[in-house]
Scaffold this active site. Structure first.
Site, PDB file in Angstrom:
ATOM      1  N   GLY A  12      41.334  45.032  48.033  1.00 55.49           N
ATOM      2  CA  GLY A  12      40.322  46.014  47.658  1.00 55.49           C
ATOM      3  C   GLY A  12      40.828  47.423  47.438  1.00 55.49           C
ATOM      4  N   SER A  13      42.126  47.572  47.079  1.00 56.18           N
ATOM      5  CA  SER A  13      42.613  48.953  46.897  1.00 56.18           C
ATOM      6  C   SER A  13      42.034  49.590  45.630  1.00 56.18           C
ATOM      7  CB  SER A  13      44.145  48.995  46.884  1.00 56.18           C
ATOM      8  OG  SER A  13      44.665  48.479  45.695  1.00 56.18           O
ATOM      9  N   ASN A  14      41.825  48.804  44.579  1.00 55.25           N
ATOM     10  CA  ASN A  14      41.177  49.376  43.389  1.00 55.25           C
ATOM     11  C   ASN A  14      39.733  49.763  43.702  1.00 55.25           C
ATOM     12  OD1 ASN A  14      42.807  49.487  40.784  1.00 55.25           O
ATOM     13  ND2 ASN A  14      43.413  47.504  41.609  1.00 55.25           N
ATOM     14  N   ARG A  61      32.215  25.528  38.982  1.00 55.22           N
ATOM     15  CA  ARG A  61      32.206  26.923  38.526  1.00 55.22           C
ATOM     16  C   ARG A  61      30.814  27.372  38.096  1.00 55.22           C
ATOM     17  NH1 ARG A  61      37.196  29.031  38.402  1.00 55.22           N
ATOM     18  NH2 ARG A  61      38.883  27.568  38.084  1.00 55.22           N
ATOM     19  N   ARG A  87      38.756  34.941  40.398  1.00 56.65           N
ATOM     20  CA  ARG A  87      38.117  33.701  39.963  1.00 56.65           C
ATOM     21  C   ARG A  87      37.951  33.750  38.452  1.00 56.65           C
ATOM     22  NH1 ARG A  87      38.200  29.603  43.056  1.00 56.65           N
ATOM     23  NH2 ARG A  87      36.416  28.717  41.967  1.00 56.65           N
ATOM     24  N   LEU A  89      35.835  33.186  35.342  1.00 57.81           N
ATOM     25  CA  LEU A  89      34.378  33.151  35.156  1.00 57.81           C
ATOM     26  C   LEU A  89      34.010  32.267  33.967  1.00 57.81           C
ATOM     27  CD1 LEU A  89      33.960  36.963  35.767  1.00 57.81           C
ATOM     28  CD2 LEU A  89      33.068  35.149  37.254  1.00 57.81           C
ATOM     29  N   HIS A 105      43.812  44.706  34.886  1.00 57.90           N
ATOM     30  CA  HIS A 105      44.832  43.656  34.887  1.00 57.90           C
ATOM     31  C   HIS A 105      46.212  44.296  35.043  1.00 57.90           C
ATOM     32  CE1 HIS A 105      46.615  39.769  34.070  1.00 57.90           C
ATOM     33  NE2 HIS A 105      47.484  40.402  33.293  1.00 57.90           N
ATOM     34  N   ASP A 141      41.817  37.333  30.331  1.00 58.92           N
ATOM     35  CA  ASP A 141      42.590  38.570  30.177  1.00 58.92           C
ATOM     36  C   ASP A 141      42.699  39.043  28.730  1.00 58.92           C
ATOM     37  OD1 ASP A 141      42.983  38.631  32.926  1.00 58.92           O
ATOM     38  OD2 ASP A 141      44.809  37.445  32.799  1.00 58.92           O
ATOM     39  N   GLN A 169      49.093  53.437  39.243  1.00 50.29           N
ATOM     40  CA  GLN A 169      48.469  53.760  37.953  1.00 50.29           C
ATOM     41  C   GLN A 169      47.103  53.087  37.793  1.00 50.29           C
ATOM     42  OE1 GLN A 169      49.744  56.116  35.962  1.00 50.29           O
ATOM     43  NE2 GLN A 169      51.246  56.317  37.601  1.00 50.29           N
TER      44      GLN A 169
HETATM   45  C1  GAR Z   1      45.496  44.394  41.377  1.00 50.46           C
HETATM   46  O1  GAR Z   1      46.842  44.622  41.088  1.00 50.46           O
HETATM   47  C2  GAR Z   1      44.774  43.912  40.145  1.00 50.46           C
HETATM   48  O2  GAR Z   1      45.247  44.483  38.954  1.00 50.46           O
HETATM   49  C3  GAR Z   1      45.074  42.433  40.175  1.00 50.46           C
HETATM   50  O3  GAR Z   1      44.997  42.080  41.531  1.00 50.46           O
HETATM   51  C4  GAR Z   1      45.327  43.201  42.327  1.00 50.46           C
HETATM   52  C5  GAR Z   1      44.196  43.421  43.298  1.00 50.46           C
HETATM   53  O4  GAR Z   1      44.516  44.430  44.222  1.00 50.46           O
HETATM   54  N1  GAR Z   1      44.165  41.693  39.358  1.00 50.46           N
HETATM   55  C6  GAR Z   1      44.479  40.599  38.692  1.00 50.46           C
HETATM   56  O5  GAR Z   1      45.590  40.080  38.746  1.00 50.46           O
HETATM   57  C7  GAR Z   1      43.370  39.998  37.865  1.00 50.46           C
HETATM   58  N2  GAR Z   1      43.872  38.998  36.987  1.00 50.46           N
HETATM   59  P1  GAR Z   1      43.381  45.176  45.020  1.00 50.46           P
HETATM   60  O6  GAR Z   1      42.519  44.093  45.681  1.00 50.46           O
HETATM   61  O7  GAR Z   1      44.119  45.984  46.044  1.00 50.46           O
HETATM   62  O8  GAR Z   1      42.595  46.023  44.054  1.00 50.46           O
END
Ligand code: GAR
Length: 213
Positions: A12-14, A61, A87, A89, A105, A141, A169
């Protein structure tokens, strides 16, 4: 004010970057498909309602996506934000949220769609890697690109060091993409390209940190 629902699967950092970016949006809820996602606790600490729709509770799904959509729709969000939501979708789900579903991504799409992007970038010996914020369409993607950030691949990089450089970034461009959406400045052309309306000279949808320094 526009409202958003954020979908997560893990750290969950994003999501955290979005919650802390002081955006002109109300984060109505954070929903995880995994009950033990660390991001759920971070969301609670920020006072954001959380929900779990555990994919293991559903036979397929379609059934999972239906339950997920029901969860999302209780909050009637203007935008659904995939933030490390791991997941795939269904086409039906993606169609229902057409134009209001975005993803981050960890590669410069269309290069390295799918999983293990950093390992694959290192294996290919690319010299520039990065991340992409994009609208979601049914093919994995793919989908109209909102913005990208490029980082150098440095000698001696490992998956972890490269992932960390890219993630930094992600935390910049994803909140910015949501801000642009909230300001009503993103539009998609007929051939599926994103246009940023009223682009200010300092705003550019490709960020390269080594130029910014
Ligand atoms: C992030 O690097 C995001 O870009 C990637 O998973 C990570 C989640 O980190 N997403 C994908 O690969 C989607 N295909 P986070 O939980 O710390 O945000």
């Amino acid at each position: 004010m526009k409202s958003i629902v954020i979908l997560i699967s893990g750290r969950g950092s994003n999501m955290q970057a979005i919650l802390e970016a002081d955006l002109p949006v109300r984060v109505a809820a954070v929903i995880s498909n995994k009950p033990d996602a660390a991001g759920l606790e971070i969301a609670r600490r920020h006072g954001v309602p959380t929900q779990v729709v555990n994919h293991r509770d559903y036979d397929d799904r379609e059934a999972f996506d239906k339950a997920l959509a029901a969860g999302i729709d209780t909050f009637s969000p203007d935008l659904v934000v995939l933030a490390g939501f791991m997941r795939i979708l269904t086409t039906g789900f993606v169609h229902d949220y057409n134009g209001r579903l975005i993803n981050i991504h960890p590669s410069l799409l269309p290069a390295f769609s799918g999983l293990n992007t950093h390992v694959r970038a290192l294996a290919e010996g690319v010299k520039i890697h990065g991340c992409t914020a994009h609208f979601v369409t049914p093919s994995l993607d793919k989908g109209p690109i909102i913005s990208q950030a490029a980082v150098p691949v440095l000698p001696g990089d490992t998956e972890d060091t490269l992932a960390e450089r890219v993630l930094e970034q992600e935390h910049i461009i994803y909140p910015q993409a949501i801000r642009w959406f909230a300001e009503g400045r993103l539009s998609i052309t007929r051939n599926g390209n994103v246009i940023l309306q009223n682009q200010k000279s300092a705003e550019i949808a490709l960020r390269s940190p080594w130029e910014a320094q």
